[in-house]
Design an enzyme around this catalytic site. Sequence first.
Site, PDB file in Angstrom:
ATOM      1  N   HIS A 300      34.818  65.431  81.415  1.00  0.00           N
ATOM      2  CA  HIS A 300      33.908  65.994  82.234  1.00  0.00           C
ATOM      3  C   HIS A 300      32.401  66.146  81.910  1.00  0.00           C
ATOM      4  CE1 HIS A 300      32.542  69.666  84.924  1.00  0.00           C
ATOM      5  NE2 HIS A 300      31.878  69.951  83.760  1.00  0.00           N
ATOM      6  N   HIS A 315      26.941  64.191  82.134  1.00  0.00           N
ATOM      7  CA  HIS A 315      25.706  64.747  81.430  1.00  0.00           C
ATOM      8  C   HIS A 315      25.530  63.733  80.291  1.00  0.00           C
ATOM      9  CE1 HIS A 315      25.572  68.584  83.564  1.00  0.00           C
ATOM     10  NE2 HIS A 315      26.781  68.748  83.121  1.00  0.00           N
ATOM     11  N   LYS A 358      25.356  64.940  93.026  1.00  0.00           N
ATOM     12  CA  LYS A 358      24.976  65.809  91.937  1.00  0.00           C
ATOM     13  C   LYS A 358      23.505  66.465  92.251  1.00  0.00           C
ATOM     14  CE  LYS A 358      25.912  67.640  87.835  1.00  0.00           C
ATOM     15  NZ  LYS A 358      26.938  68.510  87.635  1.00  0.00           N
TER      16      LYS A 358
END
Length: 426
Positions: A300, A315, A358
């Site tokens: 994730h 990230h 995103k």
Amino acid sequence: MKIILLLSFVLFAQGYGNSLDSCQGRCGYGTDPEYTCQCNSACERYGDCCHDYVTICKGSLSCKDRCGEKYDSQNQCHCNSECSRHNNCCNDYNDLCLSGSLSCKGRCGEKYDSQNKCHCNSECGRHNNCCSDYKDLCGGDTGGGGGNISDREIAALSEVLYAVDSNKASMNEVILDPQALVPDSQTSAQQDLSPDKLFQFVDEASLFSKPTYAAFLALLDNYNRNTGVTESFSPQQLEEQEHFLNEAISNTEVGQELYAFLFTKGVYKSEEEFKYDLKMMWFGLYSRYNGKMDSSGFEHIFAGEIKSNKVSGFHNWLQFYQLEKRGLLNYYSHSFNGPWETYPDVLGMQFKWDGYYKQVGSAIMGCSPEFDLALYSLCYIARPGKQCKLSLGGKPLIIQTYTWDNSSYGDGKKYIASAFPATPRS
């Protein structure tokens, strides 16, 4: 007569009147020599019952302070996972003890029960699974294994990690062109305002030959980005997980500084215990969609996922660069940029990943893989599900972490759901 009264008082003090320990959360458990008194039917025979044995364990029709207790035939009703099957639960069992209960009301000091979503005993902080009101109702600390770690210590350690990150990129090794800066109100517009790529140059020969970079990059293609699709790993891929943790923790100053700090704080007893816990919290699988074992903290946060037709997580600057280089990612704009003039820096980006948008994907730019792992791990261990206040080169950075509450590993420990830079904003 005085002798008889004195003897009666002594017997009472040794039996039901022992005040050094309590039966709170212990009713029905076997004899435990670590306690000065006991809370089972045998204590009546041996005269070593706790002072509150009668009140809490005998004749009580409530599950207050009894959730998860072992079966005791002398109890009129029961408060453990078997009572529903035997139709002998106390009336308030559902409210106080069932997994749906997210409060510590009436549960302080209870024994661990795997069916509970959150817990209310002294161990819950170490396993990051306390109920939200544990500190208020039970007087304990919910700070996880890092419950005794202060904000000042976290900031000081982050400065140390920042200083020893010798594998971070130099400004010549990674050249960025952030281009369009948009306000927060426009991050949902999905407008491509940057004609050029974000990464203008990355010195792969210099950076990617370093052991932690090579080990990290080998992990990124081990995942299916779509939630709802079960992940499975080959023996080689499992070995890649072990190899990355060994390189990042055992073979770098960043990893060793993080471990040494957590060791001195009593969070871990050995480096092997630390790495095993990292492996579980980062690589352990859980389900984000439709009951499939389709996700992990690593996937994730570092690799990124697609859920509900949107990019979820994502990230990490190395994954961004790799996908942009291959033409699978289109950089649109950025909504915040950190104050650092050298790497690591922080950037909040808008982009499309092979057709999926995103809105804000924040990442620590130009840092080494071990630094990324160390900061997020520190914050998750010390401040699970909270904001974690760091300091890098004298400038503040906040990391937000989230726990995965729908499943657990080990003795009720929680997986990482997400972690990302929350500030600074421009």
